[in-house]
Design a protein around this motif. Structure first.
Motif, mmCIF file in Angstrom:
data_model
loop_
_atom_site.group_PDB
_atom_site.id
_atom_site.type_symbol
_atom_site.label_atom_id
_atom_site.label_comp_id
_atom_site.label_asym_id
_atom_site.label_seq_id
_atom_site.Cartn_x
_atom_site.Cartn_y
_atom_site.Cartn_z
ATOM 1 N N GLY B 367 0.795 -1.215 0.000
ATOM 2 C CA GLY B 367 0.000 0.000 0.000
ATOM 3 C C GLY B 367 0.830 1.268 0.000
ATOM 4 O O GLY B 367 0.510 2.231 -0.705
ATOM 5 N N TRP B 370 2.215 2.100 -3.426
ATOM 6 C CA TRP B 370 1.127 2.470 -4.320
ATOM 7 C C TRP B 370 0.713 3.921 -4.053
ATOM 8 O O TRP B 370 0.571 4.742 -4.971
ATOM 9 N N GLN B 373 3.110 6.315 -5.418
ATOM 10 C CA GLN B 373 3.042 6.482 -6.876
ATOM 11 C C GLN B 373 1.856 7.332 -7.298
ATOM 12 O O GLN B 373 1.953 8.121 -8.236
ATOM 13 N N VAL B 374 0.737 7.174 -6.591
ATOM 14 C CA VAL B 374 -0.419 8.014 -6.907
ATOM 15 C C VAL B 374 -0.084 9.477 -6.625
ATOM 16 O O VAL B 374 -0.341 10.376 -7.430
ATOM 17 N N ARG B 377 2.213 10.987 -9.161
ATOM 18 C CA ARG B 377 1.511 11.345 -10.387
ATOM 19 C C ARG B 377 0.766 12.669 -10.204
ATOM 20 O O ARG B 377 0.784 13.537 -11.084
ATOM 21 N N ARG B 384 -5.642 12.666 -11.476
ATOM 22 C CA ARG B 384 -7.030 12.608 -11.938
ATOM 23 C C ARG B 384 -7.902 12.733 -10.706
ATOM 24 O O ARG B 384 -7.484 12.395 -9.605
ATOM 25 N N ARG B 386 -10.272 10.960 -9.750
ATOM 26 C CA ARG B 386 -10.508 9.684 -9.064
ATOM 27 C C ARG B 386 -9.330 9.272 -8.190
ATOM 28 O O ARG B 386 -9.456 8.408 -7.332
ATOM 29 N N LEU B 390 -9.139 7.072 -4.712
ATOM 30 C CA LEU B 390 -8.217 5.938 -4.633
ATOM 31 C C LEU B 390 -7.338 6.072 -3.389
ATOM 32 O O LEU B 390 -7.147 5.116 -2.638
ATOM 33 N N ASP B 393 -9.314 5.286 -0.376
ATOM 34 C CA ASP B 393 -9.574 3.846 -0.348
ATOM 35 C C ASP B 393 -8.347 3.089 0.136
ATOM 36 O O ASP B 393 -8.424 2.234 1.011
ATOM 37 N N LEU B 394 -7.200 3.410 -0.470
ATOM 38 C CA LEU B 394 -5.975 2.698 -0.114
ATOM 39 C C LEU B 394 -5.653 2.913 1.361
ATOM 40 O O LEU B 394 -5.245 1.981 2.057
ATOM 41 N N GLN B 397 -7.774 0.804 3.329
ATOM 42 C CA GLN B 397 -7.441 -0.611 3.187
ATOM 43 C C GLN B 397 -6.239 -0.992 4.044
ATOM 44 O O GLN B 397 -6.054 -2.138 4.387
ATOM 45 N N ILE B 398 -5.396 -0.015 4.339
ATOM 46 C CA ILE B 398 -4.230 -0.309 5.172
ATOM 47 C C ILE B 398 -4.608 -0.221 6.641
ATOM 48 O O ILE B 398 -4.260 -1.080 7.436
#
Lengths: 580, 452
Positions: B367, B370, B373-374, B377, B384, B386, B390, B393-394, B397-398
């Motif tokens: 996680g 990830w 990296q988001v 970006r 973006r 979204r 994300l 959410d991530l 999730q962690i």
């Protein structure tokens, strides 16, 4: 008795030792996805896949009484977060919700699989693990439909030679640490560790070290992905192309349980089959690298010596030739049984020897002092020494045997599935004038050049029979590959054995390729006896073994039905002696 | 002005006399520490006084309510009392000096300028818990001070302050200095224990807790450097003096490490319970260049940041900060001015956690990378809309699903002052990721809108 409620179903259990929730659920037939948990290893709870919702009944702090709501139901204190079931002990009154009833759990498991797959390469089309891969299977069952990971995956070494037998594909590793825990806790070699940090980590040996643990290949089996692969069999066959037959290995006297993986009548791989009484979950590397002799150097049918040279013959001719040789020698035949052959074949040999009034068969021991390690390797390099000893065979006395041979006490030698020349019992020179009948597995048999009647024998993967391990564990073997000719007994036994995940008795790849023209001892020995006008006929190895179990005290209880897949522990010889 | 018993109330912070880092030249030397700071008097009097049995020392510590300065803020005396009764097994103290949380650099000052305060604190703790040996697990980068501390420790052994029968009493104890190899996770208490044992710094599952099953499986207590230093002050001045300083529920002097966009960054010793605005504007000289404040991270990079409009009246103690939606952590205050690109900053923080994730359990290992990296970006202007969902959410999730985080999270709820004694590391990085996401969401959203 303590009870626990899983998805609304109440289950009672013995509370001798509180089981871990995951193992408990698995035992109850409730599948919970997991990767790092292995029943034989410690519990690191690091894959985070086996999530469940757990609640315990609320108790009043002072009185210890169960708290109840207005309706009289016990109040449940739910833990705020999902719990890993592998690390939680099942306790009385516990209430568990799995993915079958809880959306929260389903979401948790799906999220975790999304993470696991984020950097996992899409190697499935070329991966040896595909088809029996826990990650693949559980992703289909519990995973997300797609991935939201839109970035370049982490790249790691694809071909790392960890040791002589294990090759690592580091990208596929999900860092469950089963392999490192195996070397720490089971084999004790401590050869593997995780290197690097975070998403870049993977298992490796210390610099300059080799993963040459004699049990290294077990890490391949417990690897839940295709990261650790067998250097020997990687990229050779897909999981779904092979049939899987439960049997035992014959490299040593331990009788480790295994599966033989077969494609086109060739053994492709050998993997351990769990048996708590013998090898638990494990297999020595030597056991699983030893399969090539089943495929290579196999004889092309029976041979008979005519005018000094071995020539191909029909089975009738070779039976006749072997019978002639015995007939001419009268009772002066040396019968050599074999600790490599089954109990049934040795028993039939003994009856043949009795029928011609020859001495009781003896056998050649094959021991290698120092080879054993007190675990799954033994000094004894044969699978059935106990079996032949229990039949009353004595090991050969080399010196005496040679002098007896020189004195002309033996006019013929009948060898069952062994190699007296290679084992150093005789020089090939000494045997020039003695006619020999030989049941052999491979053309590399050094006694073959001096044999007069050569009867190719079915190997352990082609026959039905019984072996007795060093510990007195009697176990059946089943045919994994087919031989030339038809045998209803073999076909039936094979069909019954292959009812597994990878095939059925009627698999389309059952074909005529690579069939060896050989026969089990329990087919050829009665045929030789018949040529001698003696009767050794039987209804098949099952009946032979039943006869052995009934007639020989040392095999009491060792019937096929009793042995099943797990085998039967026979009473030790010493115990029987004291009892008597 | 000092109150009757000599303690300084928060509002008098300008008159506060420093006790942890007093302005004494060469205090790191044993001679100076003994002559000019009443050094080793506290432990000497404890050992010489038959009234002061180990339990009395622990009770004094408990009464002073020294809340762990490693981040979790658990009552140190209470933690000491969790040690099982002495038996024939060895007992250990592990001093967590692996200060590696971004924005935290207070322990370094203690080890550099007043290491004997730490050593004396360790002797007191060792006596109180009847400990055989203390390991100081030091951040490996502090190599100069490690060498200096080792020289001073050798002096203590020479003078009989350490080793067999210290100060002529019948109590024997040791201090062993251990140098870490530069891993953030080894500042988590069980990861540190693994590392001390010579293993990979993977945190252990709890329970069992270190007091039951610590170093090499023996009873062990883990304390932060500053926490142990406070033990000397408590024993010297008494529990009443200590608990009279600073915030009522989180008392004592403390070291504030102020960094970021301020005029005078540095480590400042003041009572707890200071107003964050006072610390920034009056202690550290205000936001750099007279700019406006955008956000404050009050307790090291793993505590949730507070926007400028959220810090009015918030004081530096566990209660006030928890109410404001953050945590006390290690009191390493990071100040961000109005020009800060929050996405860029968050990307840097995410990079740290990605790089330092030990990789033991799945959610954090996969996680954190990830998330970075988001954020990368987004930072490059290719975000973006979204991506915001994300990220949320991530984070969710962690949170609560990782190995040692999930447990700590649970413990924190069950017991608000739950302690674990890491250098701010324990429990925080991942659990707070999610909260950081929430509190920064508006900032991120603005940035994204501007850039796309």
């Amino acid at each position: 008795m303590p009870e626990i409620t899983v998805d609304g179903e109440t289950i009672t259990f013995e509370n001798e030792e509180e089981p871990k929730l995951l193992q408990f659920c698995l035992d109850q037939g409730v599948e919970l996805p997991h990767f790092c948990y292995h029943p034989a290893l410690s519990i690191p709870a690091n894959c985070r896949q086996c999530l469940v919702e757990v609640g315990t009944p609320a108790r009043d702090r002072e009185s210890g009484e169960l708290e109840r709501d207005e309706d009289g139901n016990v109040k449940i204190n739910w833990m705020p977060e999902l719990q890993t079931s592998c690390s939680i002990s099942a306790s009385d009154g516990m209430v568990v919700k799995t993915h079958r009833t809880s959306e929260k759990v389903r979401r948790g498991q799906k999220d975790n699989l999304e993470f696991l797959l984020a950097n996992h390469p899409l190697d499935c089309p070329i991966c040896d693990q595909a088809g029996h891969c826990p990650l693949q299977i559980q992703s289909y069952k519990y995973g997300p439909e797609g991935s939201r990971f839109e970035f370049r995956k982490i790249h790691k070494p694809k071909r790392v030679r960890l040791g002589p037998n294990v090759t690592l594909d580091a990208e596929r590793c999900i860092n469950c640490t089963r392999c490192t825990r195996f070397t720490e806790e089971i084999s004790g070699s401590d050869q593997l560790t995780i290197i690097e940090r975070g998403v870049r980590n993977y298992p490796l040996t210390a610099p300059g070290e080799e993963f040459d643990d004699p049990y290294s290949m077990n890490t391949i089996d417990i690897c839940p992905v295709g990261a650790l692969t067998s250097s020997d069999s990687r990229f050779q066959a897909r999981a779904w192309e092979m049939s899987r037959t439960p049997s035992i290995t014959t490299t040593n006297a331990k009788g480790s349980n295994c599966f033989y993986h077969v494609r086109d009548n060739l053994i492709m791989d050998v993997t351990p089959r769990p048996n708590d009484a013998v090898n638990k979950f494990w297999l020595a590397d030597e056991d699983r690298l030893d399969y090539k002799r089943f495929n290579n150097d196999r004889p092309e049918g029976p041979q008979v010596r005519r005018k000094g040279t071995l020539q191909s013959a029909s089975w009738e001719e070779v039976h006749e030739a072997a019978a002639d040789l015995v007939r001419e020698a009268g009772e002066k035949v040396l019968f050599l049984g074999s600790a490599r052959a089954t109990v049934e074949d040795n028993y039939l040999l003994k009856r043949l020897a009795d029928a011609v009034d020859a001495d009781a068969p003896r056998f050649i021991p094959h021991t290698e002092p120092g080879h054993g390690d007190g675990w799954l390797r033994t000094d004894d390099r044969t699978p059935n020494r106990q079996g032949v000893e229990r039949l009353g065979f004595r090991p050969v006395d080399e010196k005496m045997l040679r002098s007896q041979l020189d004195a002309g006490e033996y006019a013929a030698i009948y060898v069952l599935e062994d190699d007296p020349v290679a084992s150093g019992l005789f020089e090939a020179e000494d045997l020039k004038d003695v006619p020999i009948a030989l049941h052999h597995y491979n053309t590399t048999n050094e006694t073959l050049p001096v044999a007069n009647a050569a009867l190719p024998a079915a190997t352990v993967v082609e026959t039905v029979g019984t072996y007795v391990s060093e510990d007195g564990h009697a176990q059946r073997v089943r045919p994994a590959k087919e031989i030339k000719g038809t045998s209803r007994i073999l076909t039936q036994a094979m069909g019954a054995a292959r009812q597994d995940t990878h095939g059925t008795p009627f698999d389309k790849w059952h074909n005529d390729q690579n069939r060896v023209d050989c026969r089990p001892g329990w087919v050829s020995l009665p045929a030789v006896a018949e040529a001698l006008d003696r009767d050794l006929s039987h209804e098949g190895p099952k009946q032979v073994m039943g006869e052995v179990a009934g007639n020989v005290d040392a095999f009491d209880g060792a019937t096929y039905d009793a042995m099943g897949l797990a085998g039967v522990r026979l009473e030790a010889e010493s115990d029987r002696a004291t009892a008597a | 002005m000092p109150t009757e018993n000599g303690a300084t109330k928060v509002k008098d912070w300008r008159n506060y006399d420093r006790v942890l880092l007093p302005p004494i030249q060469d205090l790191h030397k044993l001679e100076v520490y003994e002559n000019e700071y009443e050094g080793y008097e506290a432990i000497r009097s404890i050992l010489g006084d038959s009234e002061q049995d180990p339990e009395a020392v622990t009770n004094e510590m408990k009464a002073a309510n020294v809340r762990g300065r490693g981040g979790a803020g658990f009552n140190a005396g209470l933690k000491w009392s969790f040690m099982p009764e002495p038996d024939d097994r060895p007992r250990y103290l592990a001093c967590n000096a692996d200060e590696s949380e971004p924005g935290t650099f207070k322990d370094r000052q203690l080890m550099e300028y007043n290491p004997h305060l730490l050593f004396e604190g360790i002797l007191i703790a060792n006596y109180a818990m009847q400990i055989d040996a203390c390991y100081i697990y030091t951040r490996g980068e502090y190599v100069d001070w490690i060498m200096e501390m080792q020289r001073e420790l050798d002096k203590l052994y020479d003078k009989g302050y350490l080793g067999e029968n210290i100060f002529g009493s019948d109590f024997s104890t040791e201090i062993i200095l251990h140098k870490g190899a530069g891993a953030y996770i080894c500042g988590e208490e069980t990861g540190m224990l693994e590392s001390l044992e010579g293993k990979r710094g993977y945190p252990r599952t709890k329970p069992p807790f270190p007091a039951q099953n610590g170093l090499w499986g023996y009873p062990t207590t883990v304390n932060n450097v500053e926490t142990l230093a406070h033990a000397v002050l408590v024993m010297r001045h008494g529990a009443d003096w200590f608990s009279g300083i600073g915030a009522e529920s989180h008392p004592g002097p403390t070291l504030y490490g102020i960094s970021g966009h301020v005029e005078r960054p540095g480590v400042y010793e003041y009572p707890t319970g200071m107003l964050i605005t006072d610390l920034i504007d009056k202690v550290a000289g205000g936001v750099r260049g007279g700019k406006d404040l955008k956000a404050v991270v009050p307790g090291g990079a793993s505590t949730p940041p507070l926007r400028a409009d959220m810090i009015e009246g918030v004081t530096m103690d566990a209660e006030s900060l928890t109410e404001a939606g953050s945590l006390m952590g290690t009191a390493g205050i990071l100040v961000l001015d109005e020009d800060t690109d929050m996405v860029s900053w968050l990307r840097r923080v995410a990079h740290f956690f990605q790089h330092e994730s030990c990789g033991q359990c799945t959610p954090c290992r996969e996680g954190t990378g990830w998330i970075e990296q988001v954020l990368a970006r987004m930072d490059e202007g290719k975000g973006r809309i979204r991506d915001l969902d994300l990220l949320l959410d991530l984070s969710n999730q962690i949170e609560g699903r990782a190995l040692h985080r999930g447990r700590l999270h649970r413990r924190r709820r069950a017991r608000p002052a739950g302690g674990s004694g890491g250098t701010g590391v324990s429990g925080r990085p991942i659990a707070s990721f999610s909260r950081r996401m929430f509190s920064l969401l508006s900032a991120i959203r603005q940035t994204v809108m501007r850039k796309t």
